[in-house]
Design a protein around this motif. Structure first.
Motif, mmCIF file in Angstrom:
data_model
loop_
_atom_site.group_PDB
_atom_site.id
_atom_site.type_symbol
_atom_site.label_atom_id
_atom_site.label_comp_id
_atom_site.label_asym_id
_atom_site.label_seq_id
_atom_site.Cartn_x
_atom_site.Cartn_y
_atom_site.Cartn_z
ATOM 1 N N THR A 1 -1.084 3.132 6.696
ATOM 2 C CA THR A 1 0.278 2.596 6.652
ATOM 3 C C THR A 1 0.378 1.247 5.937
ATOM 4 N N ILE A 2 -0.737 0.559 5.737
ATOM 5 C CA ILE A 2 -0.643 -0.735 5.039
ATOM 6 C C ILE A 2 -0.793 -0.604 3.525
ATOM 7 N N VAL A 3 -0.994 0.622 3.032
ATOM 8 C CA VAL A 3 -1.146 0.814 1.587
ATOM 9 C C VAL A 3 -0.001 0.174 0.803
ATOM 10 N N PRO A 4 1.263 0.404 1.137
ATOM 11 C CA PRO A 4 2.337 -0.222 0.343
ATOM 12 C C PRO A 4 2.283 -1.747 0.346
ATOM 13 N N CYS A 5 1.756 -2.325 1.393
ATOM 14 C CA CYS A 5 1.715 -3.791 1.511
ATOM 15 C C CYS A 5 0.627 -4.418 0.655
ATOM 16 N N VAL A 6 -0.452 -3.700 0.412
ATOM 17 C CA VAL A 6 -1.580 -4.310 -0.301
ATOM 18 C C VAL A 6 -1.641 -3.952 -1.782
ATOM 19 N N LEU A 7 -0.892 -2.954 -2.204
ATOM 20 C CA LEU A 7 -0.999 -2.528 -3.604
ATOM 21 C C LEU A 7 -0.572 -3.597 -4.599
ATOM 22 N N SER A 8 0.318 -4.475 -4.221
ATOM 23 C CA SER A 8 0.726 -5.523 -5.167
ATOM 24 C C SER A 8 -0.441 -6.436 -5.523
ATOM 25 N N ALA B 1 -3.423 -5.288 -6.045
ATOM 26 C CA ALA B 1 -4.324 -4.505 -6.908
ATOM 27 C C ALA B 1 -3.730 -4.447 -8.311
ATOM 28 N N ASP B 2 -3.573 -5.615 -8.930
ATOM 29 C CA ASP B 2 -2.878 -5.703 -10.217
ATOM 30 C C ASP B 2 -3.685 -5.177 -11.395
ATOM 31 N N TRP B 3 -4.933 -4.829 -11.212
ATOM 32 C CA TRP B 3 -5.734 -4.242 -12.279
ATOM 33 C C TRP B 3 -5.485 -2.737 -12.396
ATOM 34 N N LEU B 4 -4.844 -2.134 -11.391
ATOM 35 C CA LEU B 4 -4.532 -0.708 -11.443
ATOM 36 C C LEU B 4 -3.202 -0.503 -12.153
ATOM 37 N N THR B 5 -3.039 0.646 -12.761
ATOM 38 C CA THR B 5 -1.796 0.952 -13.479
ATOM 39 C C THR B 5 -0.689 1.306 -12.486
ATOM 40 N N PRO B 6 0.554 1.219 -12.921
ATOM 41 C CA PRO B 6 1.650 1.653 -12.046
ATOM 42 C C PRO B 6 1.492 3.119 -11.607
ATOM 43 N N ASP B 7 0.979 3.965 -12.491
ATOM 44 C CA ASP B 7 0.747 5.362 -12.139
ATOM 45 C C ASP B 7 -0.261 5.462 -10.989
ATOM 46 N N GLN B 8 -1.317 4.685 -11.050
ATOM 47 C CA GLN B 8 -2.316 4.698 -9.981
ATOM 48 C C GLN B 8 -1.727 4.164 -8.676
ATOM 49 N N HIS B 9 -0.876 3.149 -8.766
ATOM 50 C CA HIS B 9 -0.193 2.633 -7.572
ATOM 51 C C HIS B 9 0.646 3.735 -6.931
ATOM 52 N N LEU B 10 1.435 4.417 -7.759
ATOM 53 C CA LEU B 10 2.284 5.489 -7.237
ATOM 54 C C LEU B 10 1.456 6.595 -6.598
ATOM 55 N N ARG B 11 0.378 6.941 -7.217
ATOM 56 C CA ARG B 11 -0.461 8.013 -6.696
ATOM 57 C C ARG B 11 -1.135 7.596 -5.387
ATOM 58 N N LEU B 12 -1.522 6.335 -5.276
ATOM 59 C CA LEU B 12 -2.079 5.848 -4.006
ATOM 60 C C LEU B 12 -1.025 5.867 -2.905
ATOM 61 N N LEU B 13 0.201 5.492 -3.251
ATOM 62 C CA LEU B 13 1.295 5.579 -2.280
ATOM 63 C C LEU B 13 1.517 7.022 -1.838
ATOM 64 N N ALA B 14 1.460 7.941 -2.793
ATOM 65 C CA ALA B 14 1.632 9.357 -2.464
ATOM 66 C C ALA B 14 0.526 9.837 -1.539
ATOM 67 N N VAL B 15 -0.701 9.437 -1.801
ATOM 68 C CA VAL B 15 -1.829 9.840 -0.952
ATOM 69 C C VAL B 15 -1.599 9.363 0.482
ATOM 70 N N ALA B 16 -1.290 8.086 0.644
ATOM 71 C CA ALA B 16 -1.081 7.544 1.989
ATOM 72 C C ALA B 16 0.077 8.249 2.686
ATOM 73 N N SER B 17 1.141 8.509 1.962
ATOM 74 C CA SER B 17 2.308 9.165 2.534
ATOM 75 C C SER B 17 2.008 10.604 2.933
ATOM 76 N N VAL B 18 1.354 11.338 2.069
ATOM 77 C CA VAL B 18 1.053 12.740 2.360
ATOM 78 C C VAL B 18 0.090 12.854 3.537
ATOM 79 N N VAL B 19 -0.936 12.032 3.566
ATOM 80 C CA VAL B 19 -1.913 12.123 4.660
ATOM 81 C C VAL B 19 -1.261 11.771 6.000
ATOM 82 N N THR B 20 -0.483 10.711 6.046
ATOM 83 C CA THR B 20 0.195 10.387 7.307
ATOM 84 C C THR B 20 1.241 11.450 7.639
ATOM 85 N N GLY B 21 1.883 12.009 6.628
ATOM 86 C CA GLY B 21 2.863 13.073 6.849
ATOM 87 C C GLY B 21 2.228 14.335 7.403
#
Length: 174
Positions: A101-108, A110-130
């Motif tokens: 659940t803290i993934v959205p809070c810490v991704l900012s 991780a500025d070396w990752l692309t926006p696409d990678q950020h979105l995909r990490l958010l999707a992973v956290a959301s799907v797994v908790t879902g």
């Protein structure tokens, strides 16, 4: 108005019986979790050591793998002996859920990752908790009607390798 909860007879609690196809669906979910964790571990490392980089390389993929590997439909929402609702966790412990659940809070950070990678990490956290919440709320529907399988397909899509050569590397590590 007073509400009096009547206790449930302790002898009337039937033993858990798995749903049709449950072992196969849970095995598929565990494999999807391992693939997602391998993808997270394959992301570029931070250019300089940072706490969020260490977290992304270790704690997050471990949490994804642990959550998907520990799914247990028997740990669903149920009535307690006092007649009150006990919220299930689908086998995913509170620490693992907290990490996801803290993934959205810490991704900012991780500025070396692309926006696409950020979105995909958010999707992973959301799907797994879902997935865990879905199994806790309604395991029968999740398993029998293919909802868990479809969510695993979404997880696989979110964690598809960025480069074609990486796909064989990830499959090799599994």
């Amino acid at each position: 108005m007073t509400i009096a909860y009547l206790p449930l007879p302790a002898d009337d609690v039937p033993p858990y019986e798995p749903w049709a196809g449950e072992p196969e669906v849970l095995a598929e979910a565990a494999v999807a979790g391992r693939r997602a964790a391998a993808w997270i571990r394959s992301l570029p490392a931070a250019p300089a050591p940072r706490p969020v980089g260490t977290w992304l390389a270790g704690a997050l993929p471990a949490a994804v793998e642990a959550a998907m590997g520990s799914l247990d439909p028997a740990q669903c929402d149920r009535m307690g002996p006092d007649g009150r609702l006990i919220e299930g966790d689908a086998g995913v412990d509170a620490g693992t859920t907290s990490t996801l659940t803290i993934v959205p809070c810490v991704l900012s950070d991780a500025d070396w990752l692309t926006p696409d990678q950020h979105l995909r990490l958010l999707a992973v956290a959301s799907v797994v908790t879902g997935i865990a919440r879905l199994l806790a709320d309604d395991p029968g529907t999740a398993i029998l009607h293919g909802q868990l399988t479809r969510m695993c397909a979404t997880l696989d899509h979110a964690t598809r390798p960025d480069t074609p050569g990486l796909a064989s590397e990830i499959e090799h590590t599994l």
